[in-house]
Write an enzyme that holds these catalytic residues in place. Structure first.
Site, short mmCIF file in Angstrom:
data_model
loop_
_atom_site.label_atom_id
_atom_site.label_comp_id
_atom_site.label_asym_id
_atom_site.label_seq_id
_atom_site.Cartn_x
_atom_site.Cartn_y
_atom_site.Cartn_z
N ASN A 12 0.85 -1.19 0.00
CA ASN A 12 0.00 0.00 0.00
C ASN A 12 0.89 1.24 0.00
OD1 ASN A 12 -1.84 2.02 0.47
ND2 ASN A 12 -2.46 1.30 2.52
N LYS A 14 -0.01 4.22 -0.36
CA LYS A 14 -0.72 5.38 0.21
C LYS A 14 -0.54 6.61 -0.68
CE LYS A 14 -0.15 3.21 4.66
NZ LYS A 14 -0.14 3.32 6.11
N HIS A 98 -9.62 0.95 4.75
CA HIS A 98 -8.34 1.18 5.44
C HIS A 98 -8.56 2.13 6.63
CE1 HIS A 98 -4.25 2.44 6.28
NE2 HIS A 98 -3.88 1.33 5.69
N GLU A 100 -6.96 4.54 7.70
CA GLU A 100 -6.77 5.98 7.42
C GLU A 100 -8.02 6.58 6.78
OE1 GLU A 100 -3.09 5.43 5.31
OE2 GLU A 100 -2.12 4.91 7.20
N GLU A 170 -5.56 -5.21 10.38
CA GLU A 170 -4.52 -4.21 10.62
C GLU A 170 -4.82 -3.47 11.92
OE1 GLU A 170 -2.48 -2.86 6.83
OE2 GLU A 170 -4.39 -1.83 6.80
N GLY A 176 2.18 2.11 10.68
CA GLY A 176 3.10 3.23 10.52
C GLY A 176 3.81 3.62 11.81
N SER A 216 3.27 -2.27 10.31
CA SER A 216 4.72 -2.29 10.56
C SER A 216 5.39 -3.61 10.17
CB SER A 216 5.03 -1.93 12.02
OG SER A 216 4.63 -0.59 12.27
P1 PGA Z 1 2.67 0.18 7.64
O1 PGA Z 1 1.22 0.39 7.00
O2 PGA Z 1 3.24 -1.08 7.06
O3 PGA Z 1 3.45 1.40 7.25
O4 PGA Z 1 2.49 0.08 9.11
C1 PGA Z 1 0.36 -0.69 6.78
C2 PGA Z 1 -0.91 -0.22 6.13
O5 PGA Z 1 -1.33 0.91 6.36
O6 PGA Z 1 -1.53 -0.95 5.35
#
Ligand code: PGA
Length: 255
Positions: A12, A14, A98, A100, A170, A176, A216
């Protein structure tokens, strides 16, 4: 790991990178990946406007996902991109729900369920994201949160549809942050999700649905995570923009 389920690694990207950087990532990182595509799906999700250029540059079995789609069909909806317009340019996947989008753009579970339904109806396959926030975990509500998010999706789809959905667990506190869930923490929730799928659907669907972990994931922790029985792959954010993405793909390809 269940040998019958095809593994899945999603990247992803983003709202990151310029077109030049994205093209460069395809050329230097993605095109040098070699994996058994009968055993593993590798799917990257760049921003919408980069998709056509990247699609024509990919030389191997790496697939592309959109990061979102509209709740609307085509029409007078300025700024939206409809699911069938994604499908129309030859894209097969979309990420929905997601965290976010849930937290910054007000997408609740009901809306996510409706988007999943629309995407599936156009022939897209869906990476459906669910997961608890830190305060929800600390209050002992992880299973309840995951259950509510999943049942909101389940309400909108048929048994047949589950063939085209990958569930991405997740935990929001791991996204993140560099704080990855331990393999045991991740497995515990994945196992719960699979059991829940038996309860709300049936054992065949539960056994076949892919449940991937996100939060992560990196080149160092992926091997141990993929060793867990109910973890069928990953949704990778930050590390999907780095050379270590190849290590993550490798850990799944050689599992
Ligand atoms: P990350 O994000 O690997 O940077 O923690 C995962 C995601 O948002 O799908």
């Amino acid at each position: 790991m269940q040998s019958t389920r095809k593994l899945f690694v999603g990247g992803n990207w983003k709202c990151n990178t310029t077109l030049e950087k994205s093209v460069n990532l395809v050329e230097t990182l993605l095109n040098s990946l070699s994996f058994n595509s009968a055993k593993l799906d590798v799917v990257i999700a760049p921003i919408f406007i980069h998709i056509p250029a990247l699609k024509s540059g990919i030389k191997n079995a790496v697939q592309i996902a959109a990061q979102n789609c509209s709740l609307t069909s085509q029409g007078a909806y300025t700024g939206e991109i409809a699911a069938d317009q994604i499908k129309d340019i030859g894209i097969d996947w979309v990420i929905l729900g997601h965290s976010e989008r849930r937290s910054y753009f007000g997408e609740d579970s009901e809306l996510v369920g409706k988007k999943v339904k629309i995407a599936l109806a156009t022939g897209l396959k869906v990476i459906a994201c669910i997961g608890e926030k830190l305060e929800e975990r600390e209050a002992g509500n992880t299973f309840d949160v995951v259950k509510n998010q999943l049942t909101a999706i389940n309400k909108e789809v048929s048994h047949e549809d589950w063939k085209n959905i990958v569930i991405a667990y997740e935990p929001v506190w791991a996204i993140g942050t560099g704080k990855v869930a331990t393999p045991e923490q991740a497995q515990e929730v994945h196992e719960y999700i699979r059991k829940l799928m038996v309860e709300i659907n049936n054992s065949e669907i539960a056994e076949n649905v892919r449940i991937i972990y996100g939060g992560s994931v990196n080149g160092k922790n992926s091997s141990e995570l993929i060793g867990k029985e109910d973890i069928d792959g990953f949704l990778v954010g930050g590390a999907s923009l780095k050379p270590e993405f190849a290590d993550i793909v490798k850990s799944c390809d050689s599992n």
